[in-house]
Motif scaffolding. Structure first.
Motif, PDB file in Angstrom:
ATOM      1  N   ARG A  46     -14.221 -26.483  48.645  1.00 14.49           N
ATOM      2  CA  ARG A  46     -15.171 -26.348  47.540  1.00 14.49           C
ATOM      3  C   ARG A  46     -16.204 -25.263  47.843  1.00 14.49           C
ATOM      4  O   ARG A  46     -16.551 -24.447  46.987  1.00 14.49           O
ATOM      5  N   ARG A  47     -16.686 -25.229  49.080  1.00 15.08           N
ATOM      6  CA  ARG A  47     -17.638 -24.183  49.468  1.00 15.08           C
ATOM      7  C   ARG A  47     -16.977 -22.803  49.423  1.00 15.08           C
ATOM      8  O   ARG A  47     -17.598 -21.810  49.032  1.00 15.08           O
TER       9      ARG A  47
ATOM     10  N   SER B  15     -24.762 -28.049  52.624  1.00 11.82           N
ATOM     11  CA  SER B  15     -23.471 -28.726  52.518  1.00 11.82           C
ATOM     12  C   SER B  15     -22.627 -28.441  53.755  1.00 11.82           C
ATOM     13  O   SER B  15     -21.977 -29.340  54.307  1.00 11.82           O
TER      14      SER B  15
ATOM     15  N   GLU C 250     -14.667 -30.534  50.965  1.00 14.94           N
ATOM     16  CA  GLU C 250     -15.922 -29.801  50.818  1.00 14.94           C
ATOM     17  C   GLU C 250     -15.820 -28.382  51.387  1.00 14.94           C
ATOM     18  O   GLU C 250     -16.454 -27.458  50.879  1.00 14.94           O
TER      19      GLU C 250
ATOM     20  N   MET D  35     -23.438 -29.698  47.460  1.00 10.75           N
ATOM     21  CA  MET D  35     -22.629 -28.744  46.693  1.00 10.75           C
ATOM     22  C   MET D  35     -22.829 -28.937  45.193  1.00 10.75           C
ATOM     23  O   MET D  35     -22.827 -27.962  44.430  1.00 10.75           O
TER      24      MET D  35
ATOM     25  N   ALA E 202     -21.241 -33.509  49.466  1.00  6.80           N
ATOM     26  CA  ALA E 202     -20.865 -33.341  48.065  1.00  6.80           C
ATOM     27  C   ALA E 202     -22.096 -33.216  47.181  1.00  6.80           C
ATOM     28  O   ALA E 202     -22.105 -32.460  46.201  1.00  6.80           O
TER      29      ALA E 202
END
Length: 221
Positions: free
Chosen positions: A160-161, A147, A157, A124, A121
């Protein structure tokens, strides 16, 4: 007893008394540090407990209020020797639970990564924070890669990526594109809750960009 002997004896008593005071002071300092470390340990346990609770965790507003309280609780220890590493990492982790998450500055992210360099996290956060500066875009993409390296199969994650790279697809390297295509193929094996997250990811993309993105990650309808 001679005057010289009495003087030596008195000096020895003073030395022993001074040494005793030093030991008492050290013991007090250790006790204070121990109490503070125990408090930080309790905060860390609370964060890990809530993370493990998943759907049983408090609702977002209550969680955000608790996160703000946790950050305030660890703030006095952010620069205290022996405690600052744990305090900075806990402050960062609590900040991720705010609604919206805290806009962690580069210094706070760097402090968290210095303690735990495998915190996906944080990498990112660094990617998102550095992207707007044109000169730092290589740093941003490198943070994206790190990340993925440090949290390859953490669902939150991973998504999110995917959101980050989908919006910047034309800037991504071939290696990053292949990595994301692999991740999406992996996630598609688990349609619930991926399909809902996938629709949310695609919705804000311009039509042309969405089409190119879907074709290149091998997810075109």
């Amino acid at each position: 007893m001679s005057a010289e002997a009495e003087r030596r004896h008195g000096g020895a008593r003073v030395g022993r008394a001074a040494f005793s005071l030093v030991l008492i002071a050290l013991a007090g300092a250790v006790l204070v540090k121990g109490v503070a470390f125990a408090r930080l340990g309790a905060i860390e346990w609370g964060i890990e407990r809530d993370a493990a609770a998943g759907t049983a965790a408090p609702a977002a507003p209550a969680r955000a209020e608790e996160a703000a309280q946790l950050r305030a609780a660890v703030a006095p220890f952010l620069d205290e020797a022996g405690l600052r590493d744990k305090a900075r990492l806990l402050s960062f982790r609590a900040g991720r639970r705010l609604d919206p998450p805290a806009a962690n500055g580069v210094e706070e992210i760097a402090a968290a990564l210095a303690v735990d360099p495998v915190e996906p996290a944080a990498w990112m956060d660094l990617a998102e924070l550095t992207w707007p500066a044109l000169a730092l875009r290589p740093t941003s993409m490198a943070a994206w890669d790190l990340s993925r390296l440090t949290g390859p199969y953490e669902y939150a994650e991973m998504m999110r990526r995917a959101r980050f790279l989908a919006r910047r697809w034309m800037f991504a390297s071939p290696e990053s594109k292949r990595a994301l295509a692999y991740d999406i193929a992996f996630l598609r094996r688990f349609p619930d809750p991926f399909l809902h997250s996938w629709q949310q990811l695609l919705a804000p993309l311009p039509a042309a960009q969405r089409r190119v993105f879907l074709e290149e990650v091998g997810a075109a309808p």
